[in-house]
Design an enzyme around this catalytic site. Structure first.
Site, PDB file in Angstrom:
ATOM      1  N   ARG A 155     -20.754   3.724  -3.118  1.00 20.66           N
ATOM      2  CA  ARG A 155     -20.145   3.867  -4.458  1.00 20.66           C
ATOM      3  C   ARG A 155     -21.122   3.374  -5.534  1.00 20.66           C
ATOM      4  O   ARG A 155     -21.254   3.992  -6.591  1.00 20.66           O
ATOM      5  CB  ARG A 155     -18.818   3.093  -4.533  1.00 20.66           C
ATOM      6  CG  ARG A 155     -17.733   3.703  -3.659  1.00 20.66           C
ATOM      7  CD  ARG A 155     -16.339   3.201  -4.031  1.00 20.66           C
ATOM      8  NE  ARG A 155     -15.372   3.714  -3.056  1.00 20.66           N
ATOM      9  CZ  ARG A 155     -14.051   3.647  -3.194  1.00 20.66           C
ATOM     10  NH1 ARG A 155     -13.523   3.085  -4.272  1.00 20.66           N
ATOM     11  NH2 ARG A 155     -13.246   4.126  -2.280  1.00 20.66           N
ATOM     12  N   HIS A 160      -7.505  -3.806   4.613  1.00 23.96           N
ATOM     13  CA  HIS A 160      -7.007  -2.422   4.533  1.00 23.96           C
ATOM     14  C   HIS A 160      -7.859  -1.632   3.547  1.00 23.96           C
ATOM     15  O   HIS A 160      -8.287  -0.499   3.821  1.00 23.96           O
ATOM     16  CB  HIS A 160      -5.530  -2.433   4.099  1.00 23.96           C
ATOM     17  CG  HIS A 160      -4.999  -1.099   3.677  1.00 23.96           C
ATOM     18  ND1 HIS A 160      -5.321  -0.503   2.471  1.00 23.96           N
ATOM     19  CD2 HIS A 160      -4.183  -0.217   4.305  1.00 23.96           C
ATOM     20  CE1 HIS A 160      -4.727   0.672   2.389  1.00 23.96           C
ATOM     21  NE2 HIS A 160      -4.025   0.870   3.482  1.00 23.96           N
ATOM     22  N   ASN A 161      -8.117  -2.209   2.393  1.00 25.65           N
ATOM     23  CA  ASN A 161      -8.857  -1.486   1.364  1.00 25.65           C
ATOM     24  C   ASN A 161     -10.325  -1.293   1.733  1.00 25.65           C
ATOM     25  O   ASN A 161     -10.914  -0.252   1.420  1.00 25.65           O
ATOM     26  CB  ASN A 161      -8.713  -2.186   0.011  1.00 25.65           C
ATOM     27  CG  ASN A 161      -7.370  -1.879  -0.637  1.00 25.65           C
ATOM     28  OD1 ASN A 161      -6.380  -1.655   0.054  1.00 25.65           O
ATOM     29  ND2 ASN A 161      -7.316  -1.851  -1.944  1.00 25.65           N
ATOM     30  N   SER A 194       0.829  -1.207   0.000  1.00 23.97           N
ATOM     31  CA  SER A 194       0.000   0.000   0.000  1.00 23.97           C
ATOM     32  C   SER A 194       0.858   1.249   0.000  1.00 23.97           C
ATOM     33  O   SER A 194       1.965   1.257   0.539  1.00 23.97           O
ATOM     34  CB  SER A 194      -0.903   0.034   1.238  1.00 23.97           C
ATOM     35  OG  SER A 194      -1.676   1.217   1.222  1.00 23.97           O
ATOM     36  N   GLU A 250     -10.262   1.488   3.956  1.00 22.04           N
ATOM     37  CA  GLU A 250     -10.006   2.674   3.106  1.00 22.04           C
ATOM     38  C   GLU A 250     -11.326   3.190   2.505  1.00 22.04           C
ATOM     39  O   GLU A 250     -11.627   4.389   2.580  1.00 22.04           O
ATOM     40  CB  GLU A 250      -9.024   2.256   2.006  1.00 22.04           C
ATOM     41  CG  GLU A 250      -8.669   3.304   0.966  1.00 22.04           C
ATOM     42  CD  GLU A 250      -7.746   2.708  -0.103  1.00 22.04           C
ATOM     43  OE1 GLU A 250      -6.647   2.225   0.228  1.00 22.04           O
ATOM     44  OE2 GLU A 250      -8.127   2.722  -1.302  1.00 22.04           O
ATOM     45  N   TYR A 251     -12.131   2.280   1.962  1.00 19.93           N
ATOM     46  CA  TYR A 251     -13.428   2.689   1.397  1.00 19.93           C
ATOM     47  C   TYR A 251     -14.287   3.346   2.489  1.00 19.93           C
ATOM     48  O   TYR A 251     -14.958   4.346   2.265  1.00 19.93           O
ATOM     49  CB  TYR A 251     -14.206   1.479   0.865  1.00 19.93           C
ATOM     50  CG  TYR A 251     -13.829   0.927  -0.486  1.00 19.93           C
ATOM     51  CD1 TYR A 251     -12.527   0.920  -0.947  1.00 19.93           C
ATOM     52  CD2 TYR A 251     -14.807   0.373  -1.314  1.00 19.93           C
ATOM     53  CE1 TYR A 251     -12.200   0.367  -2.182  1.00 19.93           C
ATOM     54  CE2 TYR A 251     -14.493  -0.184  -2.551  1.00 19.93           C
ATOM     55  CZ  TYR A 251     -13.188  -0.185  -2.969  1.00 19.93           C
ATOM     56  OH  TYR A 251     -12.879  -0.734  -4.186  1.00 19.93           O
ATOM     57  N   LYS A 254      -4.442  -6.993   3.239  1.00 14.88           N
ATOM     58  CA  LYS A 254      -4.500  -5.853   2.299  1.00 14.88           C
ATOM     59  C   LYS A 254      -5.951  -5.602   1.879  1.00 14.88           C
ATOM     60  O   LYS A 254      -6.394  -4.449   1.746  1.00 14.88           O
ATOM     61  CB  LYS A 254      -3.610  -6.109   1.081  1.00 14.88           C
ATOM     62  CG  LYS A 254      -3.687  -4.995   0.035  1.00 14.88           C
ATOM     63  CD  LYS A 254      -3.108  -3.690   0.552  1.00 14.88           C
ATOM     64  CE  LYS A 254      -3.471  -2.422  -0.167  1.00 14.88           C
ATOM     65  NZ  LYS A 254      -3.649  -2.313  -1.561  1.00 14.88           N
TER      66      LYS A 254
HETATM   67  C1  6PG Z   1      -3.240   1.369  -1.599  1.00 18.65           C
HETATM   68  C2  6PG Z   1      -4.521   1.497  -2.332  1.00 18.65           C
HETATM   69  C3  6PG Z   1      -4.388   0.937  -3.703  1.00 18.65           C
HETATM   70  C4  6PG Z   1      -5.441   1.449  -4.661  1.00 18.65           C
HETATM   71  C5  6PG Z   1      -6.818   0.997  -4.348  1.00 18.65           C
HETATM   72  C6  6PG Z   1      -7.857   1.787  -5.067  1.00 18.65           C
HETATM   73  O1  6PG Z   1      -3.292   0.795  -0.538  1.00 18.65           O
HETATM   74  O2  6PG Z   1      -2.216   1.845  -2.091  1.00 18.65           O
HETATM   75  O3  6PG Z   1      -5.522   0.793  -1.652  1.00 18.65           O
HETATM   76  O4  6PG Z   1      -4.316  -0.457  -3.607  1.00 18.65           O
HETATM   77  O5  6PG Z   1      -5.406   2.827  -4.697  1.00 18.65           O
HETATM   78  O6  6PG Z   1      -6.898  -0.334  -4.733  1.00 18.65           O
HETATM   79  O7  6PG Z   1      -8.977   1.028  -5.019  1.00 18.65           O
HETATM   80  P1  6PG Z   1     -10.294   1.356  -5.788  1.00 18.65           P
HETATM   81  O8  6PG Z   1      -9.922   1.599  -7.234  1.00 18.65           O
HETATM   82  O9  6PG Z   1     -11.097   0.107  -5.625  1.00 18.65           O
HETATM   83  O10 6PG Z   1     -10.848   2.563  -5.137  1.00 18.65           O
END
Ligand code: 6PG
Length: 464
Positions: free
Chosen positions: A285, A183-184, A125, A187-188, A180
């Site tokens: 989304r 993590h994502n 990431s 992130e969302y 990971k």
């Molecule tokens: C990271 C991000 C990276 C990417 C996302 C975007 O940790 O560096 O998470 O992996 O920016 O996958 O995800 P979306 O396109 O699904 O928003």
């Protein structure tokens, strides 16, 4: 002989290779795209070697070979493994640094094991800047193989504010990619929380883009110190090049996704994990694409409470904690279901710098899972006294924000889900007894009683 190899030299692979070289390790690079090799060759020196065939690449590496595959997730990874297999020796180490689905990584780990090849699925990431200057790394697979590559990974990884590397062994099989994925999902969730706070700031508080940018910059040095706070401030500040306006006001409000957050939801559903905020963020989304865009924008004519901005900051801080809590809750359930001994303190440490969800709160999470130097099991992050205290201090703000957004007609899917989660986790009288009664009524599905053990069924239909 070179100490490390990278396959896939688009921006992530190239930057990771440069990062390895910049830390004093020799590195070979290869890509099936000749133009990528040519771009990479511009950096050639005694430690950085472009190669032009699979064989030249593999033969350039010292044994056991340590190869990072940094390409698009999915079929290309399987194709690369098939190309590499005949050229490798037992004991070689392959690292998949893409956003692969953990189910694929589980499969590949066991397939490679049959050939005596160690397979590490590693979440990476931090985007292209992180790749060059210090990403957060989440490697899962064989622990001995991890120990072989650890010196290089520790050198290139981001460092926490107290100087520890944002990499450590996560666990077996696809657990690195699982972490990971979580993590994502987080992130969302946090990104959607920011979007809702922004919506309330502009529509209820009537703040301009510059004012909002300053508010987020202020929060970044106060209660919500995080990378996403910092970039939110910068995104809001940026002027457009095509109009006199700010760019943000000309960005189409349809959110895209590659889907790793959706994967977290999919697996969360299969585990029965209560990750409501992640679910709402994924669906928000979808909603941004599905909405008809008919109707009028919200205009708030009511009073603007003096403590609105303070309450928004406290709500964001608490909602961010809920996103992390749900992520760690799913990790705990996955560890049990998949028999992975996940190290939550190490995961929090890995996320403290370099990654997209980095924030000062991750240090508090690391502390929450520690008890006098030993790991402490928590069913829920809010069982920890620090987070329980945060809940008690901030929940009134979150309730006030949900109330005013409801009055104003502003949707708050993740903020509301955060509040509902917090109202539920320490609640001994949730009304699921009624669901059980209904299930037993129409389907004789049985239920448990709260006053004695055993499975029960009631004859609900009265004799006529
Ligand atoms: C990271 C991000 C990276 C990417 C996302 C975007 O940790 O560096 O998470 O992996 O920016 O996958 O995800 P979306 O396109 O699904 O928003």
């Amino acid at each position: 002989m070179q100490q490390f190899g990278v396959i896939g030299l688009s921006v992530m692979g190239k930057n990771l290779a440069l990062n390895v070289r910049n830390h004093g390790f020799s590195v070979s690079g290869y890509s099936i795209d000749r133009s990528e090799i040519d771009a990479f060759a511009k950096y050639k020196d005694d430690k950085l070697k472009p190669t032009y065939s699979w064989k030249e690449f593999v033969d350039s590496l010292e044994k056991p070979r340590k190869i990072l595959i940094q390409i698009m997730a999915g079929k290309p990874v399987d194709e690369t493994l098939q190309k590499l297999l005949p050229l490798l020796d037992k004991g070689d180490i392959l690292i998949d640094g893409g956003n692969s689905n953990f189910h694929d990584t589980n499969r590949r780990y066991h397939e490679m094991e049959k050939h005596g090849i160690h397979f590490i699925g590693m979440g990476v990431s931090g985007g292209e800047e992180g790749a060059l200057h210090g990403p957060a790394l989440m490697p899962g697979g064989d622990e001995d193989a991890y120990n072989e590559v650890a010196p290089i990974l520790k050198a290139i990884a981001a460092k926490t504010p107290d100087g520890r590397p944002c990499v450590s062994y996560i666990g077996p099989e696809g657990s690195g990619h699982y972490v990971k994925m979580v993590h994502n999902g987080i992130e969302y969730a946090i990104m959607q929380e920011f979007a809702e706070i922004y919506d309330i700031l502009r529509k209820v508080a009537g703040k301009t883009d510059d004012e909002m940018s300053d508010i987020f910059a202020n929060w970044d040095v106060h209660l919500v110190h995080s990378y996403l706070t910092e970039i939110t401030s910068k995104v809001l500040k940026k002027k457009d090049t095509l109009t006199p306006d700010h760019v943000i006001d000309h960005i189409l409000n349809v959110a895209s996704y590659k889907g790793t957050g959706n994967w977290m939801l999919e697996d969360g559903v299969s585990l029965g994990a209560p990750i409501s905020v992640v679910a709402e963020a994924v669906i928000a989304r979808f909603m941004s694409k599905a909405t008809t865009r008919e109707g009028k924008s919200v205009v708030w004519n009511g009073e603007v409470p003096a403590d609105l901005v303070d309450n928004l900051e406290k709500s964001l801080q608490l909602a961010q904690a809920v996103s992390y809590a749900q992520g760690f809750q799913q990790l705990g359930m996955a560890a049990d279901a998949y028999n992975w001994n996940l190290r939550y303190t190490a995961i929090a440490q890995n996320w403290e710098a370099g990654c997209i969800i980095r924030s000062s709160m991750l240090k508090d999470i690391e502390n929450a899972y520690m008890d006098g130097g030993k790991f402490k099991k928590l069913k829920n992050l809010f069982q920890d006294p620090y987070f329980k205290d945060l809940l008690n201090k901030n929940i009134h703000s979150l309730r006030a924000i949900i109330k005013i957004s409801t009055d104003a007609g502003i949707p708050t899917p993740t903020l509301s889900a955060s509040l509902n989660y917090l109202e539920s986790i320490f609640n001994p009288t949730l009304p699921a007894n009624l669901i059980q009664g209904q299930r037993d009524y129409f389907g004789a599905h049985t239920y448990h009683r709260n006053d004695r053990v055993g499975v029960c069924h009631t004859e609900w239909y009265e004799e006529k």
